[in-house]
Design a protein around this motif. Structure first.
Motif, short mmCIF file in Angstrom:
data_model
loop_
_atom_site.label_atom_id
_atom_site.label_comp_id
_atom_site.label_asym_id
_atom_site.label_seq_id
_atom_site.Cartn_x
_atom_site.Cartn_y
_atom_site.Cartn_z
N CYS A 62 0.39 113.44 42.78
CA CYS A 62 0.05 112.25 43.56
C CYS A 62 -1.45 111.96 43.42
O CYS A 62 -2.28 112.87 43.51
CB CYS A 62 0.42 112.48 45.01
SG CYS A 62 -0.06 111.13 46.11
N ASN A 70 8.10 114.01 43.11
CA ASN A 70 9.50 114.41 42.94
C ASN A 70 10.08 113.72 41.70
O ASN A 70 9.38 112.99 41.00
CB ASN A 70 10.31 114.14 44.21
CG ASN A 70 10.32 112.68 44.60
OD1 ASN A 70 10.04 111.79 43.78
ND2 ASN A 70 10.63 112.42 45.86
N GLU A 71 11.40 113.92 41.45
CA GLU A 71 12.04 113.35 40.25
C GLU A 71 11.98 111.82 40.24
O GLU A 71 11.97 111.20 39.20
CB GLU A 71 13.50 113.79 40.14
CG GLU A 71 13.69 115.25 39.83
CD GLU A 71 13.80 116.09 41.10
OE1 GLU A 71 14.13 115.55 42.17
OE2 GLU A 71 13.54 117.30 41.01
N ALA A 72 11.96 111.21 41.42
CA ALA A 72 11.91 109.75 41.52
C ALA A 72 10.50 109.20 41.30
O ALA A 72 10.30 108.00 41.24
CB ALA A 72 12.43 109.31 42.88
N GLY A 73 9.50 110.09 41.21
CA GLY A 73 8.12 109.66 41.00
C GLY A 73 7.38 109.35 42.29
O GLY A 73 6.33 108.74 42.28
N LYS A 74 7.92 109.78 43.43
CA LYS A 74 7.29 109.54 44.73
C LYS A 74 6.74 110.84 45.28
O LYS A 74 7.28 111.91 45.05
CB LYS A 74 8.30 108.97 45.72
CG LYS A 74 8.75 107.58 45.38
CD LYS A 74 8.98 106.83 46.65
CE LYS A 74 9.18 105.36 46.32
NZ LYS A 74 8.39 104.51 47.12
N ASP A 79 4.48 109.36 50.43
CA ASP A 79 5.27 108.28 49.84
C ASP A 79 4.51 107.42 48.84
O ASP A 79 4.89 106.31 48.56
CB ASP A 79 5.89 107.38 50.92
CG ASP A 79 7.00 108.09 51.67
OD1 ASP A 79 7.66 108.95 51.06
OD2 ASP A 79 7.20 107.78 52.86
N ASN A 81 3.45 106.37 45.15
CA ASN A 81 4.10 106.50 43.84
C ASN A 81 3.12 106.31 42.70
O ASN A 81 3.51 106.00 41.60
CB ASN A 81 5.30 105.55 43.74
CG ASN A 81 4.88 104.11 43.86
OD1 ASN A 81 3.71 103.79 44.05
ND2 ASN A 81 5.85 103.22 43.74
#
Length: 85
Positions: A62, A70-74, A79, A81
């Protein structure tokens, strides 16, 4: 422990008897059969090289708090991104 694969003799009865008595897997009466078995084994790779990954995945962090994304890029903490530059 050695593995007894094939025994060869020109007399079929002797070859079969030796196979049973000494625990060979196969018997034959023609030495060319043995040569063919060796050639076919030599043509096959016995221990293929394992596949090595070309590169390891790169972790992203971050840009706001420095936590791994995380895998979602967040970012699980804030939170965000946006990865670090």
């Amino acid at each position: 422990m050695p593995v007894l694969k094939t025994i060869c003799d020109i007399v079929p009865e002797i070859a079969a008897d030796a196979k049973e008595r000494f625990g060979f897997e196969k018997c034959c009466t023609d030495w060319r059969d043995l040569r063919q078995q060796l050639r076919s084994k030599a043509a096959q790779p016995q221990n293929p090289q394992p596949q090595v990954p070309q590169s390891a995945p790169v972790a992203k962090f971050c840009g706001k708090c420095g936590s791994p994304l995380n895998e979602a890029g967040k970012c699980p903490n804030c939170d965000n991104n946006q990865p670090q530059a």
